[in-house]
Design a protein around this motif. Structure first.
Motif, PDB file in Angstrom:
ATOM      1  N   GLU A 186       0.864  -1.048   0.207  1.00  0.00           N
ATOM      2  CA  GLU A 186      -0.117   0.032  -0.026  1.00  0.00           C
ATOM      3  C   GLU A 186       0.828   1.307  -0.117  1.00  0.00           C
ATOM      4  OE1 GLU A 186      -3.242  -0.193  -0.736  1.00  0.00           O
ATOM      5  OE2 GLU A 186      -3.136  -2.111  -0.498  1.00  0.00           O
ATOM      6  N   GLY A 187       0.381   2.151  -0.837  1.00  0.00           N
ATOM      7  CA  GLY A 187       1.287   3.603  -0.806  1.00  0.00           C
ATOM      8  C   GLY A 187       0.860   4.032  -2.246  1.00  0.00           C
ATOM      9  N   GLU A 188       1.550   5.379  -2.571  1.00  0.00           N
ATOM     10  CA  GLU A 188       1.280   5.938  -3.662  1.00  0.00           C
ATOM     11  C   GLU A 188       2.723   5.803  -4.785  1.00  0.00           C
ATOM     12  OE1 GLU A 188      -0.469   7.294  -6.210  1.00  0.00           O
ATOM     13  OE2 GLU A 188      -1.624   8.156  -4.694  1.00  0.00           O
ATOM     14  N   THR A 189       2.292   5.670  -5.910  1.00  0.00           N
ATOM     15  CA  THR A 189       3.311   5.799  -7.068  1.00  0.00           C
ATOM     16  C   THR A 189       3.052   6.963  -8.026  1.00  0.00           C
ATOM     17  OG1 THR A 189       2.035   4.400  -8.528  1.00  0.00           O
ATOM     18  CG2 THR A 189       3.597   3.138  -6.917  1.00  0.00           C
ATOM     19  N   ILE A 190       2.136   7.604  -7.878  1.00  0.00           N
ATOM     20  CA  ILE A 190       1.863   8.839  -8.979  1.00  0.00           C
ATOM     21  C   ILE A 190       2.523   9.934  -8.812  1.00  0.00           C
ATOM     22  CG2 ILE A 190       0.108  10.269 -10.082  1.00  0.00           C
ATOM     23  CD1 ILE A 190      -1.957   8.095  -9.695  1.00  0.00           C
ATOM     24  N   PRO A 191       3.774  10.038  -9.285  1.00  0.00           N
ATOM     25  CA  PRO A 191       4.685  11.122  -8.876  1.00  0.00           C
ATOM     26  C   PRO A 191       4.057  12.743  -8.851  1.00  0.00           C
ATOM     27  CG  PRO A 191       5.486  10.163 -10.764  1.00  0.00           C
ATOM     28  CD  PRO A 191       4.120   9.647 -10.637  1.00  0.00           C
ATOM     29  N   ARG A 192       2.974  12.995  -9.432  1.00  0.00           N
ATOM     30  CA  ARG A 192       2.423  14.398  -9.213  1.00  0.00           C
ATOM     31  C   ARG A 192       1.542  14.475  -7.592  1.00  0.00           C
ATOM     32  NH1 ARG A 192       3.395  17.675 -13.521  1.00  0.00           N
ATOM     33  NH2 ARG A 192       3.543  16.376 -15.449  1.00  0.00           N
ATOM     34  N   ARG A 193       1.193  13.188  -7.171  1.00  0.00           N
ATOM     35  CA  ARG A 193       0.644  13.293  -6.090  1.00  0.00           C
ATOM     36  C   ARG A 193       1.534  13.295  -4.930  1.00  0.00           C
ATOM     37  NH1 ARG A 193      -4.025   8.437  -6.875  1.00  0.00           N
ATOM     38  NH2 ARG A 193      -5.166   9.486  -8.415  1.00  0.00           N
ATOM     39  N   LEU A 194       2.750  12.581  -5.251  1.00  0.00           N
ATOM     40  CA  LEU A 194       3.787  12.387  -4.254  1.00  0.00           C
ATOM     41  C   LEU A 194       4.288  13.882  -4.031  1.00  0.00           C
ATOM     42  CD1 LEU A 194       5.655   9.349  -5.370  1.00  0.00           C
ATOM     43  CD2 LEU A 194       4.177   9.527  -3.309  1.00  0.00           C
ATOM     44  N   LEU A 195       4.385  14.624  -5.208  1.00  0.00           N
ATOM     45  CA  LEU A 195       5.160  16.171  -5.232  1.00  0.00           C
ATOM     46  C   LEU A 195       4.191  17.156  -4.907  1.00  0.00           C
ATOM     47  CD1 LEU A 195       7.347  15.537  -8.552  1.00  0.00           C
ATOM     48  CD2 LEU A 195       8.138  15.416  -6.232  1.00  0.00           C
ATOM     49  N   ARG A 196       3.048  16.922  -4.613  1.00  0.00           N
ATOM     50  CA  ARG A 196       1.971  18.143  -4.428  1.00  0.00           C
ATOM     51  C   ARG A 196       1.120  17.845  -3.315  1.00  0.00           C
ATOM     52  NH1 ARG A 196       3.748  17.968  -9.517  1.00  0.00           N
ATOM     53  NH2 ARG A 196       4.096  19.639 -10.881  1.00  0.00           N
ATOM     54  N   ASP A 197       0.708  16.592  -3.098  1.00  0.00           N
ATOM     55  CA  ASP A 197      -0.424  16.470  -2.024  1.00  0.00           C
ATOM     56  C   ASP A 197       0.253  16.905  -0.695  1.00  0.00           C
ATOM     57  OD1 ASP A 197      -1.792  15.601  -4.242  1.00  0.00           O
ATOM     58  OD2 ASP A 197      -2.281  13.670  -3.272  1.00  0.00           O
ATOM     59  N   GLU A 198      -0.660  17.189   0.069  1.00  0.00           N
ATOM     60  CA  GLU A 198      -0.323  17.765   1.524  1.00  0.00           C
ATOM     61  C   GLU A 198       0.043  16.444   2.397  1.00  0.00           C
ATOM     62  OE1 GLU A 198       0.738  20.028   4.594  1.00  0.00           O
ATOM     63  OE2 GLU A 198       0.200  20.761   2.555  1.00  0.00           O
ATOM     64  N   ARG A 199      -0.578  15.239   2.173  1.00  0.00           N
ATOM     65  CA  ARG A 199      -0.507  14.422   2.832  1.00  0.00           C
ATOM     66  C   ARG A 199       1.016  13.743   2.702  1.00  0.00           C
ATOM     67  NH1 ARG A 199      -2.194   9.225  -0.378  1.00  0.00           N
ATOM     68  NH2 ARG A 199      -2.426  10.141  -2.561  1.00  0.00           N
ATOM     69  N   PHE A 200       1.768  14.246   1.687  1.00  0.00           N
ATOM     70  CA  PHE A 200       3.320  13.738   1.629  1.00  0.00           C
ATOM     71  C   PHE A 200       4.088  14.767   1.984  1.00  0.00           C
ATOM     72  CE2 PHE A 200       0.936  11.080  -1.427  1.00  0.00           C
ATOM     73  CZ  PHE A 200       1.041   9.743  -0.795  1.00  0.00           C
ATOM     74  N   ALA A 201       3.752  15.910   2.643  1.00  0.00           N
ATOM     75  CA  ALA A 201       4.464  17.124   2.888  1.00  0.00           C
ATOM     76  C   ALA A 201       5.397  16.951   3.614  1.00  0.00           C
ATOM     77  CB  ALA A 201       3.393  18.409   3.242  1.00  0.00           C
ATOM     78  N   ALA A 202       5.288  16.340   4.822  1.00  0.00           N
ATOM     79  CA  ALA A 202       6.094  15.908   5.814  1.00  0.00           C
ATOM     80  C   ALA A 202       7.320  14.936   5.412  1.00  0.00           C
ATOM     81  CB  ALA A 202       5.598  15.498   7.019  1.00  0.00           C
ATOM     82  N   VAL A 203       7.264  13.939   4.704  1.00  0.00           N
ATOM     83  CA  VAL A 203       7.719  13.099   4.021  1.00  0.00           C
ATOM     84  C   VAL A 203       8.850  13.505   3.081  1.00  0.00           C
ATOM     85  CG1 VAL A 203       6.615  11.686   2.449  1.00  0.00           C
ATOM     86  CG2 VAL A 203       8.453  10.629   4.090  1.00  0.00           C
ATOM     87  N   ARG A 204       8.325  14.281   2.392  1.00  0.00           N
ATOM     88  CA  ARG A 204       9.201  14.828   0.829  1.00  0.00           C
ATOM     89  C   ARG A 204      10.691  15.131   1.318  1.00  0.00           C
ATOM     90  NH1 ARG A 204       4.097  16.518  -1.567  1.00  0.00           N
ATOM     91  NH2 ARG A 204       3.941  18.532  -0.338  1.00  0.00           N
ATOM     92  N   PRO A 205      10.646  15.985   2.307  1.00  0.00           N
ATOM     93  CA  PRO A 205      12.085  16.641   2.514  1.00  0.00           C
ATOM     94  C   PRO A 205      13.155  15.509   2.847  1.00  0.00           C
ATOM     95  CG  PRO A 205      10.533  18.035   3.698  1.00  0.00           C
ATOM     96  CD  PRO A 205       9.839  16.703   3.203  1.00  0.00           C
ATOM     97  N   LYS A 206      12.550  14.347   3.386  1.00  0.00           N
ATOM     98  CA  LYS A 206      13.207  13.133   3.682  1.00  0.00           C
ATOM     99  C   LYS A 206      13.815  12.203   2.797  1.00  0.00           C
ATOM    100  CE  LYS A 206      10.881  13.420   8.215  1.00  0.00           C
ATOM    101  NZ  LYS A 206      10.164  12.778   9.334  1.00  0.00           N
ATOM    102  N   LEU A 207      13.030  12.433   1.645  1.00  0.00           N
ATOM    103  CA  LEU A 207      13.303  11.149   0.398  1.00  0.00           C
ATOM    104  C   LEU A 207      14.535  11.226  -0.232  1.00  0.00           C
ATOM    105  CD1 LEU A 207       9.600  11.337  -0.877  1.00  0.00           C
ATOM    106  CD2 LEU A 207      10.543   9.381   0.384  1.00  0.00           C
ATOM    107  N   ALA A 208      15.123  12.387  -0.345  1.00  0.00           N
ATOM    108  CA  ALA A 208      16.489  12.530  -1.230  1.00  0.00           C
ATOM    109  C   ALA A 208      17.446  11.612  -0.560  1.00  0.00           C
ATOM    110  CB  ALA A 208      16.864  13.671  -1.575  1.00  0.00           C
ATOM    111  N   ARG A 209      17.572  11.701   0.749  1.00  0.00           N
ATOM    112  CA  ARG A 209      18.580  11.176   1.602  1.00  0.00           C
ATOM    113  C   ARG A 209      18.138   9.780   1.681  1.00  0.00           C
ATOM    114  NH1 ARG A 209      22.702  12.504   5.654  1.00  0.00           N
ATOM    115  NH2 ARG A 209      22.247  14.703   5.090  1.00  0.00           N
TER     116      ARG A 209
END
Length: 452
Positions: A105-128
């Motif tokens: 379970e999770g999300e794969t659609i890039p535009r949701r991952l990059l824009r949806d508020e529900r991923f706002a907290a995890v986005r800054p951690k993903l590159a590392r």
């Protein structure tokens, strides 16, 4: 075919689990041009329901050896600590090679991952985090994956590009730069995922749940995976280079945490340019499936018009272009005039109505919605080409004539043969303006996207 596939899979699971099985929730998923993907829920005799994903080769192009290699690398990746779906089964159903995996379970659609508020907290951690995951991918023993392909990447890319009759000046500039700036090989070949990018990652609010789509796995330089992740196409409009999530520094820092080594910036840049050219060639390869008549899917047709996006990105990477606005000839256009003696509304208005229908009024399963958007994009491209092509053709002929050349093939061959210098201002201007004209038809908004 779908019902027969479902029944064959049910029989296979019943044999595998040693009892009756029911299969429910069967639906085809959108995306994925090279394979068919289905979601399903299989309930065993003990009453336990197992959510699963089935990936199958298309009937016209079976590749059982690739599926077997992907099954092996999934198992090895799990042992190396890479988050991957648990493999349930692999083999052949109805003559189609397949992989059956647990559904994560999770999300794969890039535009949701990059824009949806529900991923706002995890986005800054993903590159590392992605850097750490790639470091683990590169610890997979090469010997654990049978028949792992290995080839010189630049030679292979040049060969693939050479299979097509069209010659592209921007691609020739990129290939010339890659040949002139290739870093020395300093690491032994390792297992390379081959398609590690935003879109092939299952992510939730806690981080990466699974790395998907291992069909392009091969042996090679580990920095290839890091460069591919940073290709501008996988940022989906975000200015952040690592899949749209964060800076390269975070990616490299995460990689060094696990691997103990940190690739250099020049290495990473080389592989980013390589990846951009690779995606251009892969788009052209997919379009060839349509052009050859083998498969008439709208996805393959539209991919052919994405090649110019990668040509533009190559020019950006080489410092031969800068992001900037390209007007969209369709913006605000509502002309309904028909060419005499035909009745109104005219051809452009009819196409606009189809584009609106495909964009706003189609419903149904997710794949139908996805294909409707692709088809609407195809209509928009056709409308722009009808309006702009005559002027573009005339202008392009004159700009090439000023260089003493007849067409793009002549310019491409002159760049390859060294008859013109790749840093000649007039040459770069002609290449840049030609690519910009193509973008004005295919995707005018793309040229304004910032690249870091």
């Amino acid at each position: 075919m779908s019902e027969a596939l479902r029944e064959e899979l049910r029989s296979r699971l019943a044999e595998l689990w040693g009892g009756p099985v029911t299969v429910e929730g069967w639906r085809r998923l959108s995306g994925g041009a090279s394979r068919d993907t289905f979601s399903l829920d299989a309930t065993a005799a003990d009453g336990i329901t197992h959510p699963m994903i089935l990936r199958c080769d298309p009937p016209v192009k079976p590749t059982p050896e690739v599926m077997a290699r992907e099954a092996a690398v999934l198992a090895a990746a799990g042992e190396a600590g890479v988050p991957v779906p648990r493999l349930v089964d692999h083999g052949t159903v109805l003559g189609r090679a397949h992989l059956l995996m647990e559904r994560v379970e999770g999300e794969t659609i890039p535009r949701r991952l990059l824009r949806d508020e529900r991923f706002a907290a995890v986005r800054p951690k993903l590159a590392r985090e992605l850097g750490r995951i790639l470091a683990r991918v590169h610890t997979i023993p090469v010997a654990s994956v049978p028949d792992l392909p290995e080839a010189d990447p630049l030679s292979q890319l040049t060969h693939l590009y050479g299979q097509f009759d069209d010659r592209r000046p921007a691609v020739e500039l990129g290939l010339r730069w890659l040949a002139d700036h290739r870093p020395p090989a300093v690491r032994p070949a390792c297992v390379v995922h081959g398609d590690f990018r935003n879109g092939n990652l299952m992510i939730d609010g806690t981080g990466v749940r699974a790395v998907l789509d291992w069909e392009l796995t091969h042996a090679g330089d580990p920095v290839e995976d890091l460069g591919w992740l940073c290709v501008k196409a996988w940022r989906f409009g975000s200015p952040e280079p690592v899949g749209g999530f964060g800076p390269r520094e975070e990616l490299l820092a995460g990689y060094a945490e696990i691997s103990g080594t940190r690739p250099g910036e020049d290495e990473l840049r080389w592989w980013e340019v390589y990846g951009t050219l690779r995606w251009a060639v892969l788009c052209r390869m997919q379009a060839e499936r349509f052009l050859s008549g083998a498969e008439q899917a709208v996805e393959y047709a539209v991919l052919g018009r994405k090649v110019c996006e990668q040509e533009y990105d190559v020019l950006l990477a080489l410092g031969a272009a800068e992001p900037g606005p390209v007007p969209d000839v369709l913006a605000g256009r509502d002309d309904t005039t028909a060419a005499p003696p035909h009745d109104q509304p005219g051809a452009d208005a009819l196409l606009r109505s189809v584009q609106t229908f495909l964009t706003e009024e189609t419903a149904g399963d997710p794949r139908l919605r996805f294909l409707s958007k692709v088809a609407a994009n195809a209509v928009a491209i056709a409308r722009r080409e009808a309006l702009l092509a005559p002027a573009h053709a005339d202008t392009h002929t004159r700009r090439l004539a000023a260089l003493g050349l007849a067409d793009d093939r002549a310019l491409a061959e002159a760049i390859r043969d060294g008859a013109v210098l790749p840093d000649d201002v007039a040459v770069l201007e002609a290449v840049r303006e030609g690519v910009t004209d193509k973008l004005a038809v295919a995707n005018p908004a793309y040229a304004a996207q910032v690249a870091r």
